[in-house]
Scaffold this motif. Structure first.
Motif, mmCIF file in Angstrom:
data_model
loop_
_atom_site.group_PDB
_atom_site.id
_atom_site.type_symbol
_atom_site.label_atom_id
_atom_site.label_comp_id
_atom_site.label_asym_id
_atom_site.label_seq_id
_atom_site.Cartn_x
_atom_site.Cartn_y
_atom_site.Cartn_z
ATOM 1 N N GLU A 198 -0.033 36.954 53.298
ATOM 2 C CA GLU A 198 0.058 35.543 53.662
ATOM 3 C C GLU A 198 1.311 35.240 54.471
ATOM 4 O OE1 GLU A 198 0.470 31.147 51.499
ATOM 5 O OE2 GLU A 198 -0.110 32.913 50.318
ATOM 6 N N ALA A 199 2.461 35.782 54.065
ATOM 7 C CA ALA A 199 3.734 35.429 54.693
ATOM 8 C C ALA A 199 3.973 36.169 56.000
ATOM 9 C CB ALA A 199 4.888 35.698 53.725
ATOM 10 N N PHE A 200 3.501 37.434 56.067
ATOM 11 C CA PHE A 200 3.838 38.260 57.231
ATOM 12 C C PHE A 200 2.616 38.804 57.967
ATOM 13 C CE2 PHE A 200 7.074 39.067 53.851
ATOM 14 C CZ PHE A 200 8.083 38.285 54.390
ATOM 15 N N ASN A 201 1.403 38.422 57.465
ATOM 16 C CA ASN A 201 0.162 38.950 58.039
ATOM 17 C C ASN A 201 0.209 40.479 58.117
ATOM 18 O OD1 ASN A 201 -2.440 38.788 59.091
ATOM 19 N ND2 ASN A 201 -1.708 38.713 61.215
ATOM 20 N N SER A 202 0.641 41.075 57.000
ATOM 21 C CA SER A 202 0.811 42.526 56.957
ATOM 22 C C SER A 202 0.124 43.096 55.725
ATOM 23 C CB SER A 202 2.300 42.880 56.914
ATOM 24 O OG SER A 202 2.473 44.261 56.686
ATOM 25 N N ASP A 203 -0.523 44.229 55.924
ATOM 26 C CA ASP A 203 -1.140 44.927 54.791
ATOM 27 C C ASP A 203 -0.176 45.926 54.163
ATOM 28 O OD1 ASP A 203 -3.592 43.628 55.046
ATOM 29 O OD2 ASP A 203 -4.227 45.007 56.636
ATOM 30 N N HIS A 204 0.999 46.054 54.738
ATOM 31 C CA HIS A 204 1.982 47.025 54.235
ATOM 32 C C HIS A 204 2.955 46.313 53.303
ATOM 33 C CE1 HIS A 204 0.551 50.020 57.078
ATOM 34 N NE2 HIS A 204 0.613 49.096 58.031
ATOM 35 N N ASN A 205 2.909 46.655 52.057
ATOM 36 C CA ASN A 205 3.786 46.045 51.072
ATOM 37 C C ASN A 205 5.028 46.925 50.877
ATOM 38 O OD1 ASN A 205 4.996 44.679 48.997
ATOM 39 N ND2 ASN A 205 3.661 45.535 47.416
ATOM 40 N N VAL A 206 6.161 46.445 51.368
ATOM 41 C CA VAL A 206 7.400 47.210 51.219
ATOM 42 C C VAL A 206 8.354 46.540 50.230
ATOM 43 C CG1 VAL A 206 7.278 48.222 53.524
ATOM 44 C CG2 VAL A 206 8.407 46.007 53.202
ATOM 45 N N ILE A 207 7.853 45.521 49.528
ATOM 46 C CA ILE A 207 8.673 44.803 48.558
ATOM 47 C C ILE A 207 8.301 45.260 47.158
ATOM 48 C CG2 ILE A 207 9.382 42.540 47.707
ATOM 49 C CD1 ILE A 207 8.428 41.338 50.328
ATOM 50 N N ALA A 208 9.319 45.546 46.337
ATOM 51 C CA ALA A 208 9.050 45.956 44.954
ATOM 52 C C ALA A 208 10.208 45.541 44.066
ATOM 53 C CB ALA A 208 8.837 47.457 44.876
ATOM 54 N N ALA A 209 9.865 45.090 42.862
ATOM 55 C CA ALA A 209 10.878 44.788 41.851
ATOM 56 C C ALA A 209 10.998 45.986 40.928
ATOM 57 C CB ALA A 209 10.476 43.542 41.056
ATOM 58 N N GLY A 210 12.188 46.162 40.359
ATOM 59 C CA GLY A 210 12.390 47.271 39.438
ATOM 60 C C GLY A 210 13.421 46.922 38.394
ATOM 61 N N LEU A 211 13.302 47.536 37.238
ATOM 62 C CA LEU A 211 14.256 47.319 36.156
ATOM 63 C C LEU A 211 15.578 47.999 36.509
ATOM 64 C CD1 LEU A 211 15.058 46.387 33.340
ATOM 65 C CD2 LEU A 211 13.955 48.429 32.408
ATOM 66 N N ASP A 212 16.635 47.219 36.546
ATOM 67 C CA ASP A 212 17.950 47.734 36.934
ATOM 68 C C ASP A 212 18.741 48.189 35.708
ATOM 69 O OD1 ASP A 212 20.271 48.332 38.321
ATOM 70 O OD2 ASP A 212 20.959 46.257 38.380
ATOM 71 N N LEU A 213 18.918 47.262 34.750
ATOM 72 C CA LEU A 213 19.730 47.590 33.586
ATOM 73 C C LEU A 213 19.328 46.752 32.388
ATOM 74 C CD1 LEU A 213 21.938 45.064 33.227
ATOM 75 C CD2 LEU A 213 22.901 46.132 35.260
ATOM 76 N N VAL A 214 19.711 47.225 31.212
ATOM 77 C CA VAL A 214 19.535 46.470 29.973
ATOM 78 C C VAL A 214 20.886 46.453 29.259
ATOM 79 C CG1 VAL A 214 18.393 46.328 27.741
ATOM 80 C CG2 VAL A 214 17.108 47.119 29.736
ATOM 81 N N SER A 215 21.329 45.262 28.886
ATOM 82 C CA SER A 215 22.608 45.104 28.203
ATOM 83 C C SER A 215 22.394 44.363 26.896
ATOM 84 C CB SER A 215 23.590 44.326 29.090
ATOM 85 O OG SER A 215 24.753 44.002 28.374
ATOM 86 N N ASN A 232 5.109 42.947 40.927
ATOM 87 C CA ASN A 232 4.771 43.865 42.016
ATOM 88 C C ASN A 232 3.315 43.721 42.452
ATOM 89 O OD1 ASN A 232 7.343 44.895 42.171
ATOM 90 N ND2 ASN A 232 6.934 46.631 40.832
ATOM 91 N N ASP A 233 2.426 43.421 41.493
ATOM 92 C CA ASP A 233 1.008 43.217 41.844
ATOM 93 C C ASP A 233 0.830 42.004 42.754
ATOM 94 O OD1 ASP A 233 0.280 45.417 40.408
ATOM 95 O OD2 ASP A 233 -0.422 44.309 38.641
ATOM 96 N N SER A 234 1.762 41.052 42.661
ATOM 97 C CA SER A 234 1.631 39.819 43.448
ATOM 98 C C SER A 234 2.128 39.985 44.885
ATOM 99 C CB SER A 234 2.414 38.685 42.778
ATOM 100 O OG SER A 234 3.813 38.863 42.941
ATOM 101 N N PHE A 235 2.867 41.033 45.160
ATOM 102 C CA PHE A 235 3.510 41.163 46.471
ATOM 103 C C PHE A 235 2.517 41.470 47.599
ATOM 104 C CE2 PHE A 235 7.808 42.138 44.409
ATOM 105 C CZ PHE A 235 8.280 40.864 44.676
ATOM 106 N N GLU A 236 1.431 42.152 47.261
ATOM 107 C CA GLU A 236 0.478 42.509 48.315
ATOM 108 C C GLU A 236 -0.105 41.257 48.963
ATOM 109 O OE1 GLU A 236 -3.570 45.175 49.046
ATOM 110 O OE2 GLU A 236 -2.534 45.223 47.113
ATOM 111 N N ALA A 237 -0.539 40.312 48.127
ATOM 112 C CA ALA A 237 -1.091 39.066 48.666
ATOM 113 C C ALA A 237 -0.008 38.247 49.365
ATOM 114 C CB ALA A 237 -1.721 38.258 47.533
#
Length: 251
Positions: A21-38, A12-17
């Motif tokens: 770079e990819a969208f020329n946007s300062d708004h980070n709307v991408i986030a990873a999250g833990l879904d499940l553990v099996s 998630n820390d890497s998404f801002e940069a």
């Protein structure tokens, strides 16, 4: 979970940069999250698996997740699908395999010997039966009719043959249960019943109950759904013969 938390944080820390770079946007709307553990899973092939979950959607759990497997599909009765899932859950929880095999064999016997045949019908939905019926009656050469449609055509023909005006006709949109016949009737290897029926018609009880291939029903309701799961872990569907062989050789 600690490893997942660390990966989540770093990602998630890497998404801002990345967004800059990819969208020329300062708004980070991408986030990873833990879904499940099996703790244990069986993967058959992509998008076909069964998992025992310890953690899901923010909470500790003790539940199963099934994806793409027949035990979750509408091609077997819901209760039988639930029962088969419990057998696999016992495997994933490392219960004694020998005991599970014995219980599967006993369960197959109970399915074969069910007094109410409505419990062991193979579910299905009907489309295009009117067209297939016309083509069948016209004796269209090379006509190939899906088995559940053919079973429904036989049922409808029996309504007329036995002058049954009380039972509903099977039409497109109907839900049915089909039964494999031990001795085919002409070219018909199955017969169907509408799912809405609470009891089979008198003619069905008299002429077809004794001709239902209960081994064939058990094969389609139990062996076929379980087989790909057991094959993935190097096992086979247990039978009384296989249990006897194991007793003689390994025990």
């Amino acid at each position: 979970m600690a490893i997942c938390d660390a990966v989540e944080s770093e990602t998630n820390d890497s998404f801002e940069a990345y967004c800059k770079e990819a969208f020329n946007s300062d708004h980070n709307v991408i986030a990873a999250g833990l879904d499940l553990v099996s703790d244990r899973c069986i993967f058959i092939k992509p998008k076909m698996y069964i998992m025992h979950l310890d953690w899901f959607d923010g909470s500790y759990v003790d539940k199963m997740k099934v994806m793409g497997l027949q035990i979750k599909k509408t091609t077997i009765p819901k209760q039988i699908g639930t029962d088969l899932t419990k057998f696999v859950e016992r495997i994933l929880k490392k219960e004694d395999w020998r005991k599970i095999q014995e219980d599967i064999v006993e369960y197959k016997d109970s399915i074969r010997n069910r007094e109410n045949v409505l419990d062991i019908g193979i579910p299905g939905g009907i489309k295009g039966i009117e067209d297939y019926t016309m083509r069948y009656l016209a004796k269209e050469e090379g006509l190939r009719i899906p088995s559940h449609i053919s079973a429904s055509i036989l049922y409808n023909a029996c309504l007329e043959a036995y002058d049954d005006k009380d039972s509903p006709k099977i039409v497109s949109g109907s839900k049915i249960k089909s039964y494999v016949l031990t001795t085919p009737m002409n070219e018909f290897k199955r017969i169907a019943l509408p799912t809405d029926l609470k009891t089979p018609p008198a003619w069905f009880i008299e002429h077809f109950i004794g001709n239902i291939d209960r081994d064939g029903q058990a094969l389609r309701l139990i062996d076929k759904p379980l087989s790909p799961i057991l094959t993935a872990i190097g096992e086979i569907i247990p039978t009384k013969k296989s249990l006897l062989f194991d007793d003689l050789v390994f025990y």
